[in-house]
Design a protein around this motif. Structure first.
Motif, PDB file in Angstrom:
ATOM      1  N   MET A   1       9.462   8.682 -59.732  1.00 47.71           N
ATOM      2  CA  MET A   1       8.055   8.986 -59.900  1.00 47.71           C
ATOM      3  C   MET A   1       7.229   7.859 -59.299  1.00 47.71           C
ATOM      4  O   MET A   1       7.672   6.727 -59.217  1.00 47.71           O
ATOM      5  N   LYS A   2       6.005   8.198 -58.915  1.00 45.30           N
ATOM      6  CA  LYS A   2       5.074   7.233 -58.332  1.00 45.30           C
ATOM      7  C   LYS A   2       3.769   7.218 -59.116  1.00 45.30           C
ATOM      8  O   LYS A   2       3.314   8.258 -59.602  1.00 45.30           O
ATOM      9  N   GLU A   3       3.191   6.028 -59.214  1.00 45.75           N
ATOM     10  CA  GLU A   3       1.838   5.887 -59.751  1.00 45.75           C
ATOM     11  C   GLU A   3       0.956   5.527 -58.567  1.00 45.75           C
ATOM     12  O   GLU A   3       1.231   4.563 -57.849  1.00 45.75           O
ATOM     13  N   ILE A   4      -0.078   6.308 -58.372  1.00 44.77           N
ATOM     14  CA  ILE A   4      -1.002   6.086 -57.272  1.00 44.77           C
ATOM     15  C   ILE A   4      -2.356   5.736 -57.876  1.00 44.77           C
ATOM     16  O   ILE A   4      -2.905   6.507 -58.671  1.00 44.77           O
ATOM     17  N   LYS A   5      -2.852   4.553 -57.527  1.00 43.85           N
ATOM     18  CA  LYS A   5      -4.185   4.115 -57.965  1.00 43.85           C
ATOM     19  C   LYS A   5      -5.035   3.976 -56.725  1.00 43.85           C
ATOM     20  O   LYS A   5      -4.629   3.346 -55.756  1.00 43.85           O
ATOM     21  N   ALA A   6      -6.203   4.558 -56.779  1.00 45.54           N
ATOM     22  CA  ALA A   6      -7.126   4.455 -55.654  1.00 45.54           C
ATOM     23  C   ALA A   6      -8.481   4.007 -56.175  1.00 45.54           C
ATOM     24  O   ALA A   6      -8.934   4.474 -57.224  1.00 45.54           O
ATOM     25  N   TYR A   7      -9.106   3.117 -55.439  1.00 46.83           N
ATOM     26  CA  TYR A   7     -10.458   2.669 -55.737  1.00 46.83           C
ATOM     27  C   TYR A   7     -11.342   3.237 -54.638  1.00 46.83           C
ATOM     28  O   TYR A   7     -11.164   2.908 -53.468  1.00 46.83           O
ATOM     29  N   ILE A   8     -12.258   4.119 -55.010  1.00 46.82           N
ATOM     30  CA  ILE A   8     -13.054   4.862 -54.029  1.00 46.82           C
ATOM     31  C   ILE A   8     -14.542   4.705 -54.329  1.00 46.82           C
ATOM     32  O   ILE A   8     -14.933   4.318 -55.434  1.00 46.82           O
ATOM     33  N   LYS A   9     -15.370   5.048 -53.339  1.00 45.86           N
ATOM     34  CA  LYS A   9     -16.813   5.083 -53.560  1.00 45.86           C
ATOM     35  C   LYS A   9     -17.134   6.197 -54.553  1.00 45.86           C
ATOM     36  O   LYS A   9     -16.555   7.281 -54.504  1.00 45.86           O
ATOM     37  N   ALA A  10     -18.067   5.928 -55.450  1.00 45.30           N
ATOM     38  CA  ALA A  10     -18.426   6.902 -56.481  1.00 45.30           C
ATOM     39  C   ALA A  10     -18.900   8.225 -55.878  1.00 45.30           C
ATOM     40  O   ALA A  10     -18.628   9.291 -56.433  1.00 45.30           O
ATOM     41  N   ILE A  11     -19.563   8.178 -54.741  1.00 49.82           N
ATOM     42  CA  ILE A  11     -20.070   9.410 -54.131  1.00 49.82           C
ATOM     43  C   ILE A  11     -18.950  10.304 -53.600  1.00 49.82           C
ATOM     44  O   ILE A  11     -19.189  11.458 -53.277  1.00 49.82           O
ATOM     45  N   GLY A  85     -15.421   5.817 -43.197  1.00 49.48           N
ATOM     46  CA  GLY A  85     -15.395   4.940 -42.043  1.00 49.48           C
ATOM     47  C   GLY A  85     -16.249   3.699 -42.209  1.00 49.48           C
ATOM     48  O   GLY A  85     -16.342   2.873 -41.315  1.00 49.48           O
ATOM     49  N   LEU A  86     -16.873   3.562 -43.365  1.00 49.32           N
ATOM     50  CA  LEU A  86     -17.742   2.417 -43.633  1.00 49.32           C
ATOM     51  C   LEU A  86     -17.009   1.381 -44.478  1.00 49.32           C
ATOM     52  O   LEU A  86     -16.062   1.707 -45.207  1.00 49.32           O
ATOM     53  N   ARG A  87     -17.483   0.154 -44.413  1.00 47.86           N
ATOM     54  CA  ARG A  87     -16.926  -0.923 -45.234  1.00 47.86           C
ATOM     55  C   ARG A  87     -17.015  -0.527 -46.713  1.00 47.86           C
ATOM     56  O   ARG A  87     -17.999   0.042 -47.158  1.00 47.86           O
ATOM     57  N   GLY A  88     -15.972  -0.821 -47.454  1.00 46.11           N
ATOM     58  CA  GLY A  88     -15.978  -0.537 -48.885  1.00 46.11           C
ATOM     59  C   GLY A  88     -15.497   0.860 -49.240  1.00 46.11           C
ATOM     60  O   GLY A  88     -15.717   1.321 -50.354  1.00 46.11           O
ATOM     61  N   ASP A  89     -14.835   1.557 -48.305  1.00 52.29           N
ATOM     62  CA  ASP A  89     -14.292   2.886 -48.616  1.00 52.29           C
ATOM     63  C   ASP A  89     -13.271   2.819 -49.746  1.00 52.29           C
ATOM     64  O   ASP A  89     -13.107   3.780 -50.477  1.00 52.29           O
ATOM     65  N   GLY A  90     -12.593   1.705 -49.902  1.00 59.45           N
ATOM     66  CA  GLY A  90     -11.665   1.533 -51.009  1.00 59.45           C
ATOM     67  C   GLY A  90     -10.252   1.242 -50.571  1.00 59.45           C
ATOM     68  O   GLY A  90      -9.972   0.981 -49.399  1.00 59.45           O
ATOM     69  N   ARG A  91      -9.327   1.314 -51.545  1.00 59.92           N
ATOM     70  CA  ARG A  91      -7.911   1.027 -51.320  1.00 59.92           C
ATOM     71  C   ARG A  91      -7.082   1.991 -52.141  1.00 59.92           C
ATOM     72  O   ARG A  91      -7.520   2.480 -53.184  1.00 59.92           O
ATOM     73  N   ILE A  92      -5.854   2.217 -51.672  1.00 58.05           N
ATOM     74  CA  ILE A  92      -4.882   3.031 -52.401  1.00 58.05           C
ATOM     75  C   ILE A  92      -3.652   2.160 -52.626  1.00 58.05           C
ATOM     76  O   ILE A  92      -3.143   1.544 -51.688  1.00 58.05           O
ATOM     77  N   PHE A  93      -3.175   2.116 -53.866  1.00 56.79           N
ATOM     78  CA  PHE A  93      -1.979   1.357 -54.219  1.00 56.79           C
ATOM     79  C   PHE A  93      -0.936   2.325 -54.772  1.00 56.79           C
ATOM     80  O   PHE A  93      -1.265   3.238 -55.535  1.00 56.79           O
ATOM     81  N   VAL A  94       0.316   2.105 -54.409  1.00 57.90           N
ATOM     82  CA  VAL A  94       1.408   2.972 -54.849  1.00 57.90           C
ATOM     83  C   VAL A  94       2.477   2.108 -55.511  1.00 57.90           C
ATOM     84  O   VAL A  94       2.908   1.107 -54.946  1.00 57.90           O
ATOM     85  N   SER A  95       2.888   2.511 -56.715  1.00 60.86           N
ATOM     86  CA  SER A  95       3.924   1.799 -57.467  1.00 60.86           C
ATOM     87  C   SER A  95       4.970   2.795 -57.963  1.00 60.86           C
ATOM     88  O   SER A  95       4.673   3.973 -58.148  1.00 60.86           O
ATOM     89  N   SER A  96       6.153   2.284 -58.210  1.00 63.24           N
ATOM     90  CA  SER A  96       7.206   3.111 -58.800  1.00 63.24           C
ATOM     91  C   SER A  96       7.047   3.139 -60.311  1.00 63.24           C
ATOM     92  O   SER A  96       6.643   2.147 -60.917  1.00 63.24           O
ATOM     93  N   VAL A  97       7.382   4.268 -60.915  1.00 60.09           N
ATOM     94  CA  VAL A  97       7.337   4.427 -62.365  1.00 60.09           C
ATOM     95  C   VAL A  97       8.768   4.633 -62.850  1.00 60.09           C
ATOM     96  O   VAL A  97       9.470   5.521 -62.366  1.00 60.09           O
ATOM     97  N   GLU A  98       9.197   3.802 -63.791  1.00 57.55           N
ATOM     98  CA  GLU A  98      10.557   3.883 -64.325  1.00 57.55           C
ATOM     99  C   GLU A  98      10.780   5.163 -65.127  1.00 57.55           C
ATOM    100  O   GLU A  98      11.778   5.840 -64.961  1.00 57.55           O
ATOM    101  N   SER A  99       9.860   5.457 -66.025  1.00 54.05           N
ATOM    102  CA  SER A  99      10.002   6.644 -66.868  1.00 54.05           C
ATOM    103  C   SER A  99       8.656   6.967 -67.501  1.00 54.05           C
ATOM    104  O   SER A  99       7.711   6.203 -67.409  1.00 54.05           O
ATOM    105  N   ASP A 100       8.609   8.122 -68.145  1.00 57.85           N
ATOM    106  CA  ASP A 100       7.421   8.482 -68.912  1.00 57.85           C
ATOM    107  C   ASP A 100       7.855   9.172 -70.188  1.00 57.85           C
ATOM    108  O   ASP A 100       8.948   9.712 -70.268  1.00 57.85           O
ATOM    109  N   VAL A 101       7.002   9.115 -71.190  1.00 54.28           N
ATOM    110  CA  VAL A 101       7.284   9.722 -72.491  1.00 54.28           C
ATOM    111  C   VAL A 101       6.075  10.542 -72.882  1.00 54.28           C
ATOM    112  O   VAL A 101       4.951  10.030 -72.913  1.00 54.28           O
TER     113      VAL A 101
END
Length: 108
Positions: A1-11, A85-101
Protein backbone atom coordinates in the motif's frame (compact mmCIF):
# COMPACT_ATOMS: atom_id res chain seq x y z
CA UNK A 1 0.00 0.00 0.00
CA UNK A 2 1.03 3.61 -0.56
CA UNK A 3 0.31 6.82 1.31
CA UNK A 4 0.19 9.82 -0.97
CA UNK A 5 0.33 13.30 0.56
CA UNK A 6 -0.02 16.32 -1.65
CA UNK A 7 0.18 19.98 -0.74
CA UNK A 8 -1.82 21.98 -3.29
CA UNK A 9 -3.18 25.48 -3.82
CA UNK A 10 -6.55 25.88 -2.11
CA UNK A 11 -8.17 27.00 -5.37
CA UNK A 12 -7.35 23.58 -6.87
CA UNK A 13 -9.14 21.48 -4.24
CA UNK A 14 -12.34 21.03 -6.28
CA UNK A 15 -10.42 20.04 -9.42
CA UNK A 16 -8.35 17.50 -7.48
CA UNK A 17 -11.47 16.10 -5.79
CA UNK A 18 -13.15 15.61 -9.18
CA UNK A 19 -10.04 13.94 -10.59
CA UNK A 20 -9.81 11.53 -7.66
CA UNK A 21 -13.51 10.64 -7.96
CA UNK A 22 -12.80 9.39 -11.48
CA UNK A 23 -10.34 6.72 -10.31
CA UNK A 24 -12.05 3.33 -10.28
CA UNK A 25 -11.40 1.47 -7.01
CA UNK A 26 -10.19 4.44 -4.97
CA UNK A 27 -11.95 4.24 -1.62
CA UNK A 28 -11.44 7.80 -0.38
CA UNK A 29 -9.26 10.82 0.31
CA UNK A 30 -8.87 13.34 3.12
CA UNK A 31 -8.45 17.09 2.74
CA UNK A 32 -7.13 19.48 5.39
CA UNK A 33 -6.78 23.26 5.30
CA UNK A 34 -3.25 24.14 6.36
CA UNK A 35 -0.87 27.09 6.68
CA UNK A 36 2.78 26.96 5.75
CA UNK A 37 5.61 28.47 3.76
CA UNK A 38 7.99 27.24 1.11
CA UNK A 39 11.02 28.36 -0.85
CA UNK A 40 9.34 31.60 -1.91
CA UNK A 41 8.71 32.85 1.64
CA UNK A 42 10.86 35.94 1.09
CA UNK A 43 9.66 36.61 -2.45
CA UNK A 44 6.43 38.49 -2.00
CA UNK A 45 5.36 41.10 -4.50
CA UNK A 46 2.14 43.00 -3.96
CA UNK A 47 -1.14 41.62 -2.66
CA UNK A 48 -1.60 37.86 -2.53
CA UNK A 49 -4.96 36.63 -1.17
CA UNK A 50 -3.45 33.24 -0.31
CA UNK A 51 -1.01 34.78 2.20
CA UNK A 52 -2.30 35.71 5.65
CA UNK A 53 -0.85 38.64 7.64
CA UNK A 54 1.60 36.36 9.51
CA UNK A 55 3.27 35.42 6.22
CA UNK A 56 1.89 31.89 5.99
CA UNK A 57 0.34 30.64 2.76
CA UNK A 58 -3.03 28.86 2.77
CA UNK A 59 -2.81 25.42 1.18
CA UNK A 60 -4.75 22.17 1.22
CA UNK A 61 -3.19 18.86 2.21
CA UNK A 62 -4.58 15.86 0.34
CA UNK A 63 -4.03 12.42 1.88
CA UNK A 64 -4.76 9.17 0.08
CA UNK A 65 -3.90 5.62 1.13
CA UNK A 66 -4.38 3.14 -1.69
CA UNK A 67 -3.23 -0.17 -3.11
CA UNK A 68 0.07 -0.07 -4.99
CA UNK A 69 -1.70 -0.59 -8.33
CA UNK A 70 -3.66 2.68 -7.91
CA UNK A 71 -0.75 4.85 -6.76
CA UNK A 72 0.37 5.99 -10.22
CA UNK A 73 -3.20 6.92 -11.19
CA UNK A 74 -3.65 8.91 -7.95
CA UNK A 75 -0.34 10.74 -8.38
CA UNK A 76 -1.12 11.55 -12.02
CA UNK A 77 -4.66 12.75 -11.20
CA UNK A 78 -3.43 15.07 -8.44
CA UNK A 79 -0.52 16.34 -10.54
CA UNK A 80 -2.65 17.16 -13.57
CA UNK A 81 -5.57 18.66 -11.61
CA UNK A 82 -3.40 20.81 -9.31
CA UNK A 83 -0.95 22.08 -11.94
CA UNK A 84 -1.08 25.77 -12.87
CA UNK A 85 2.53 26.18 -13.90
CA UNK A 86 3.03 28.91 -11.31
CA UNK A 87 5.36 28.97 -8.32
CA UNK A 88 3.79 27.34 -5.28
CA UNK A 89 1.73 24.70 -7.13
CA UNK A 90 2.75 22.29 -4.38
CA UNK A 91 4.41 18.91 -3.85
CA UNK A 92 3.41 15.26 -3.84
CA UNK A 93 5.05 12.79 -1.43
CA UNK A 94 4.70 9.01 -1.63
CA UNK A 95 5.43 6.60 1.24
CA UNK A 96 4.98 2.89 1.80
CA UNK A 97 2.38 1.73 4.32
CA UNK A 98 3.15 -1.42 6.32
CA UNK A 99 -0.43 -2.24 7.25
CA UNK A 100 -3.79 -0.79 8.18
CA UNK A 101 -6.43 -1.68 10.75
CA UNK A 102 -10.12 -0.91 10.34
CA UNK A 103 -11.28 0.42 13.72
CA UNK A 104 -14.85 -0.86 13.28
CA UNK A 105 -13.55 -4.46 13.32
CA UNK A 106 -13.26 -6.33 16.63
CA UNK A 107 -9.79 -6.08 18.18
CA UNK A 108 -7.75 -9.31 18.07
Amino acid sequence: MKEIKAYIKAIKQDAVTRALHEIEGLSGASFSNILGFGRGKNQTSGYNPDVDPSGYVHHVKVEVVCNDDLADAVISAIHHAAHTGLRGDGRIFVSSVESDVRIQNEPS
